[in-house]
Design an enzyme around this catalytic site. Structure first.
Site, short mmCIF file in Angstrom:
data_model
loop_
_atom_site.label_atom_id
_atom_site.label_comp_id
_atom_site.label_asym_id
_atom_site.label_seq_id
_atom_site.Cartn_x
_atom_site.Cartn_y
_atom_site.Cartn_z
N TYR A 157 0.84 -1.21 0.00
CA TYR A 157 0.00 0.00 0.00
C TYR A 157 0.87 1.26 0.00
CZ TYR A 157 -4.58 2.21 0.49
OH TYR A 157 -5.73 2.92 0.27
N LYS A 164 -3.55 8.36 2.62
CA LYS A 164 -4.80 8.13 3.36
C LYS A 164 -4.71 8.72 4.77
CE LYS A 164 -7.36 5.88 0.34
NZ LYS A 164 -8.41 6.60 -0.40
#
Ligand code: NAP
Length: 256
Positions: A157, A164
């Site tokens: 990720y 995020k």
């Protein structure tokens, strides 16, 4: 279904196809009576988004690349004419270069880092600012989509996790700014769901299987479940909630 959002309007950023979480959210909002506008990125996606939007009568479809401020502003100028006001904004967009979603995070380039943040995090602030004039006095709701990679290290990720984290912090600052105007800002942290963007994360399919075994509910979540959480955050039943990250992940985040 009871039309609890009848007379309300919303805009949805981030439909690429029928698997998009944005589309699942749109269906839940529309089923509850909300009239929607959709944006699409580039000519490539226009037909797909228009075809989907045809199922929801009264929808408006507009181009918007969030890296182009004039396109963001044009969207809200059109909405002023089409809707006159706005109750809900759904921000469901994210982007990172595929090569930065694998290998070591420390290889992230400055350009890749900035691009991921521009599209996936800063755009929420820019969209919020542009939407505000249409949302004044409507007790509106702004919703974005996040992932647990903001809190924990999820293999592959990488830079998107950092983006995020910035997105979730933005939710809190925007919620504090907009609270006095009775506009709420929240994020949904969704469990992994197979979509176009998700397929860009290396090892995503293996992760889906691994997560299903480790959630409290012992299964993955569905896009429809994310859509219904969006309906909750857009509607009056969540009127006391702002600045929050709501996990819709079958309880993955509580497991040790
Ligand atoms: P998706 O269907 O691929 O949607 C992502 C959308 O963002 C696409 O329409 C994409 O367009 C758009 N986008 C990318 N760059 C943009 C730009 N510069 N301007 C405007 N739009 C842009 O994938 P999704 O999984 O539903 O993702 C929606 C949101 O949910 C994202 O924020 C994602 O991080 C989040 N989320 C997803 C999962 C999951 O497992 N699927 C889990 C938690 C959170 P293009 O396709 O043309 O790039």
């Amino acid at each position: 279904m009871e039309k609890i959002l009848a007379g309300k309007t919303g805009i949805v950023f981030g439909v690429a196809n029928k698997r998009s979480l944005a589309w699942a959210c749109a269906k839940s909002l529309a089923d509850a009576g909300m009239r929607l506008a959709f944006t699409y990125l580039g000519d490539r996606l226009e037909k797909a988004v228009r075809t989907l939007a045809e199922d929801l009568p009264g929808s408006v479809v507009l181009p918007c690349d969030v890296t182009q401020p004039e396109q963001v502003n044009a969207v809200f100028e059109t909405l002023k004419e089409e809707f006159g006001h706005l109750d809900t904004v759904l921000h469901a967009i994210a982007f990172a270069r595929r090569e930065e979603l694998q290998g070591d995070f420390f290889h992230t380039t400055k350009e890749g880092y900035m691009l991921a943040h521009e599209v996936s995090a800063y755009s929420l602030t820019e969209i919020t600012r542009a939407a505000l004039p249409l949302m004044e006095g409507r007790e509106g709701s702004i919703i974005t989509l996040s992932y647990i990679g903001a809190d924990r290290v999820i293999p592959g990720y990488n830079v998107m996790g950092i983006a995020k984290a910035a997105l979730e912090a933005s939710v809190r600052y925007l919620a504090a700014d907009l609270g006095p105007r009775e506009i709420r800002v929240n994020a949904i942290s969704a469990g992994p769901i197979r979509t176009l963007s998700a397929s860009g994360v290396k090892g995503f399919s293996e992760r889906l299987d691994a997560v299903a075994e480790r959630t409290a509910l012992r299964r993955n979540v569905t896009a429809e479940e994310v859509g219904d959480a969006c309906l909750f955050l857009a509607g009056p039943h969540s009127r006391g909630i702002t600045g929050s990250v709501l996990f819709v992940d079958a309880g993955f985040h509580i497991m040790g």
